[in-house]
Design a protein around this motif. Structure first.
Motif, mmCIF file in Angstrom:
data_model
loop_
_atom_site.group_PDB
_atom_site.id
_atom_site.type_symbol
_atom_site.label_atom_id
_atom_site.label_comp_id
_atom_site.label_asym_id
_atom_site.label_seq_id
_atom_site.Cartn_x
_atom_site.Cartn_y
_atom_site.Cartn_z
ATOM 1 N N THR A 92 42.980 56.726 15.931
ATOM 2 C CA THR A 92 43.341 56.995 14.543
ATOM 3 C C THR A 92 43.054 55.755 13.697
ATOM 4 O OG1 THR A 92 45.599 56.168 14.846
ATOM 5 C CG2 THR A 92 45.213 58.517 15.286
ATOM 6 N N ASN B 11 48.043 55.937 19.928
ATOM 7 C CA ASN B 11 47.262 57.165 19.749
ATOM 8 C C ASN B 11 45.796 56.973 20.131
ATOM 9 O OD1 ASN B 11 49.271 59.020 18.605
ATOM 10 N ND2 ASN B 11 49.345 57.547 16.917
ATOM 11 N N HIS C 2 39.045 57.880 21.752
ATOM 12 C CA HIS C 2 39.577 58.576 20.588
ATOM 13 C C HIS C 2 40.694 57.743 19.978
ATOM 14 C CE1 HIS C 2 38.026 62.872 21.562
ATOM 15 N NE2 HIS C 2 37.253 61.964 22.148
ATOM 16 N N THR D 263 45.244 62.138 12.074
ATOM 17 C CA THR D 263 44.283 62.897 12.877
ATOM 18 C C THR D 263 43.528 61.961 13.814
ATOM 19 O OG1 THR D 263 44.002 64.586 11.174
ATOM 20 C CG2 THR D 263 42.243 64.371 12.787
ATOM 21 N N ILE D 264 43.270 62.432 15.026
ATOM 22 C CA ILE D 264 42.557 61.655 16.032
ATOM 23 C C ILE D 264 41.081 62.040 15.993
ATOM 24 C CG2 ILE D 264 42.338 61.158 18.504
ATOM 25 C CD1 ILE D 264 45.320 61.887 18.755
ATOM 26 N N ASN E 169 36.976 61.094 17.579
ATOM 27 C CA ASN E 169 36.127 60.380 18.539
ATOM 28 C C ASN E 169 35.499 59.204 17.792
ATOM 29 O OD1 ASN E 169 34.034 59.523 20.289
ATOM 30 N ND2 ASN E 169 33.808 61.579 21.129
ATOM 31 N N ASN F 59 34.456 63.489 10.551
ATOM 32 C CA ASN F 59 34.025 64.535 11.478
ATOM 33 C C ASN F 59 32.855 65.342 10.913
ATOM 34 O OD1 ASN F 59 35.831 65.675 9.567
ATOM 35 N ND2 ASN F 59 36.302 67.396 10.920
ATOM 36 N N GLU G 182 38.503 59.355 26.616
ATOM 37 C CA GLU G 182 38.319 60.770 26.928
ATOM 38 C C GLU G 182 37.190 60.933 27.937
ATOM 39 O OE1 GLU G 182 39.058 63.631 27.902
ATOM 40 O OE2 GLU G 182 40.029 64.067 25.963
ATOM 41 N N ASN H 83 45.856 67.489 17.853
ATOM 42 C CA ASN H 83 45.609 66.648 16.684
ATOM 43 C C ASN H 83 44.230 66.013 16.678
ATOM 44 O OD1 ASN H 83 46.663 65.923 14.190
ATOM 45 N ND2 ASN H 83 47.304 63.908 14.922
ATOM 46 N N ASN H 84 43.293 66.508 17.489
ATOM 47 C CA ASN H 84 41.926 66.007 17.480
ATOM 48 C C ASN H 84 41.079 66.820 16.512
ATOM 49 O OD1 ASN H 84 40.550 63.952 19.609
ATOM 50 N ND2 ASN H 84 42.553 64.644 20.349
#
Length: 556
Positions: A256, A212, A254, A76-77, A79, A338, A216, A225-226
């Protein structure tokens, strides 16, 4: 084929593989740190650990999207927030190594449109957060931006044209500043003739195998995938963070965990032709007064449990990030989450404790030699009581006597006892560092000198708080305008209390700290009044942490 000759090679390979794996107990101990993240219907994050050049732990927990019940994965990506700063710093280092700029260049060589502040600000200053420039969020907050208002590099560039002062002389202080890293975007684009996101991709990310990772610059863009970020507002309640972060350079790259581990490995095993770059990133320079500043070029150099570290953390919206490498142990840890209450720094320290044989629990405060205290009478202690003011930091402290002990009072929820260790000398109790407090009393004049560890002493001057008269309260009222921020605050009196009003921030009560110094809620945190020879108020200088002494003129 001679299989007998291959046996030693095979055994060596298996030994290397074994050394690159965690024990079952280590894996279970690390996994247990994140069990809370795997509860139903909650966000989480991804964790990657690299040891001796091998990824030994890579797992994900919780949901990347609570709305659609999409789980986080190891790929998963996220920030990375302020972790991004080290990549911007690397962009500057690449250009320095190529001879296209120097970190010691005056920034106005590349940004001639910036005001002349009467002091030379170098790229090195901005890399170290010692430029004296006002920081983006604190400045826009004073200008009227609310927490979830969109902000971009264009917003910063526009406001920078109006600035007339710095927070301090470049090199005098360390003050974390997003503005400097955002202005480096302009410098890189000026030096290369390319857009920052494109240049970073083909110059830094792709050569280092970070497939990856990207800048941004459009937060409305949809990229597969974000993860989505969330604020934790109660134990089992989350709210989606409204995306307002449209700026780059200081944040919003961004990535991984696997890409970040690949990046961190270069601090102990750099890829070909990159050794000088990663060595330069670790450059630390003292402040003008010789005091140490451990913020290098986009990374923080330090130690954990006596092990040398290089790393950074980040926070934006509900995203939290922490990446750190222990280069001497060839150990790297990347945590991306997140949700806002993920405590990534504590988790990272706990992982390092597990892997390096330290106890998982927080280590106790460093044991120091017992303090030799002396006994002072209450009459002697009472002589130190009073209010003290730190002019540079705009903070007040109160010293008072309670139960035969002096107390160092900051606020209703923050105070510490002072233990006498010598004539006019005390040591603060119940703190993790050595904090010495010394008093100088000469007749009616009294000063308090506070020193934390090996840092520079802070000087507080004694003052006598007085109850303001109605006339004095009235003198604090009026409308105050900042040309630099193009905004106005109204300070008014209601039921014998002072309030400030801003069209976007609403109304908030203010408190008098001392004569001509008012305290309010952020962003109008501290206002120091200026008067003319006729004792008439001409304006206020406002500070709120990363903005210091910004001038607001009183309107007639």
């Amino acid at each position: 084929m001679n299989y007998k000759n291959l046996l030693p090679v095979l055994l060596l390979f298996l030994a290397i593989q074994a050394n690159a794996q965690l024990s079952e107990s280590q894996s279970q101990a690390i996994d247990s740190l994140f069990l809370e993240w795997n509860k139903p219907f909650r966000p989480g994050g991804a964790i990657g650990i690299m040891q001796d050049g091998k990824t030994v732990f890579s797992k994900a927990y919780g949901l990347a999207s609570m709305e659609y019940l999409v789980p986080n994965t190891a790929g998963t990506i996220f920030n990375t927030a302020s972790v991004s700063k080290q990549f911007t710093a690397m962009g500057i280092i690449v250009l320095h190594q190529q001879g296209k700029l120097s970190v010691d260049d005056d920034i106005r060589i590349y940004l001639p449109e910036l005001p002349d502040f009467g002091e030379t600000i170098t790229i090195r200053h901005m890399l170290h957060h010692t430029s004296g420039l006002r920081s983006l969020h604190a400045m826009l907050g004073l200008a009227g931006w609310r927490g979830d208002d969109s902000r971009t590099n264009e917003d910063l560039n526009r406001f920078m044209l109006n600035q007339s002062d710095l927070n301090f002389k470049p090199g005098d202080e360390y003050n974390y500043c997003n503005t400097g890293y955002m202005l480096m975007v302009n410098i890189i684009e000026k030096a290369t003739g390319e857009k920052f996101p494109d240049w970073m991709k083909h110059t830094v990310f792709e050569p280092l195998g970070m497939t990856n990772t990207y800048v941004e610059d459009n937060y409305s863009r949809i990229v597969a995938n974000n993860a989505t970020s969330y604020y934790q507002v109660e134990e089992n309640k989350f709210e989606r963070a409204v995306e307002y972060w449209g700026y780059i350079g200081s944040g919003n790259m961004h990535s991984t965990t696997s890409d970040l581990l690949r990046w961190l490995s270069n601090f102990h095993d750099p890829q070909p032709d990159w050794e000088a770059h990663f060595q330069m990133m670790q450059t630390v320079d003292p402040l003008n007064n010789g005091e140490k500043n451990n913020y290098a070029f986009g990374v923080v150099t330090g130690s954990v449990n006596s092990h040398r570290t290089i790393g950074h953390s980040g926070s934006i919206g509900g995203f939290r990030s922490n990446i750190i490498t222990y280069p001497d142990e060839e150990l790297s840890i990347a945590i991306l989450t997140n949700f806002s209450s993920s405590s990534v720094g504590q988790k990272s320290n706990a992982i390092s404790n597990i892997l390096m044989g330290e106890p998982v629990e927080e280590k106790p405060v460093e044991v120091r030699d017992p303090v030799k205290t002396i006994k002072l009478s209450n009459k002697t202690l009472a002589a130190y009581e009073g209010s003290y003011w730190h002019e540079k930091e705009n903070i007040a402290r109160k010293i008072y006597l309670k139960n035969d002990t002096l107390r160092y009072y900051r606020s209703a929820s923050s105070e510490n006892p002072l233990v006498p260790v010598g004539k006019d000398e005390f040591q603060m109790a119940d703190v993790s560092d050595v904090v010495s407090v010394k008093f100088e009393i000469k007749g009616p004049d009294r000063n308090m000198i506070v020193t934390v560890g090996d840092g520079q002493p802070g000087i507080f001057n004694g003052f006598d708080p007085t109850e303001p008269s109605k006339e004095e309260l009235e003198s604090y009222t009026g409308e105050f305008y900042s040309q630099e921020l193009e905004t106005t605050y109204k300070i008014y009196l209601k039921n014998d209390s002072l309030f400030y009003h801003h069209a976007r921030h609403g109304d908030h009560e203010m408190k008098i700290l001392k004569k001509d110094v008012l305290e309010g809620e952020w962003p109008l945190s501290n206002s120091k009044y200026k008067r003319n020879e006729e004792d008439q108020v001409t304006g206020i200088r406002v500070s709120n942490g990363r903005v210091k002494n910004l001038w607001f003129e009183k309107l007639k």
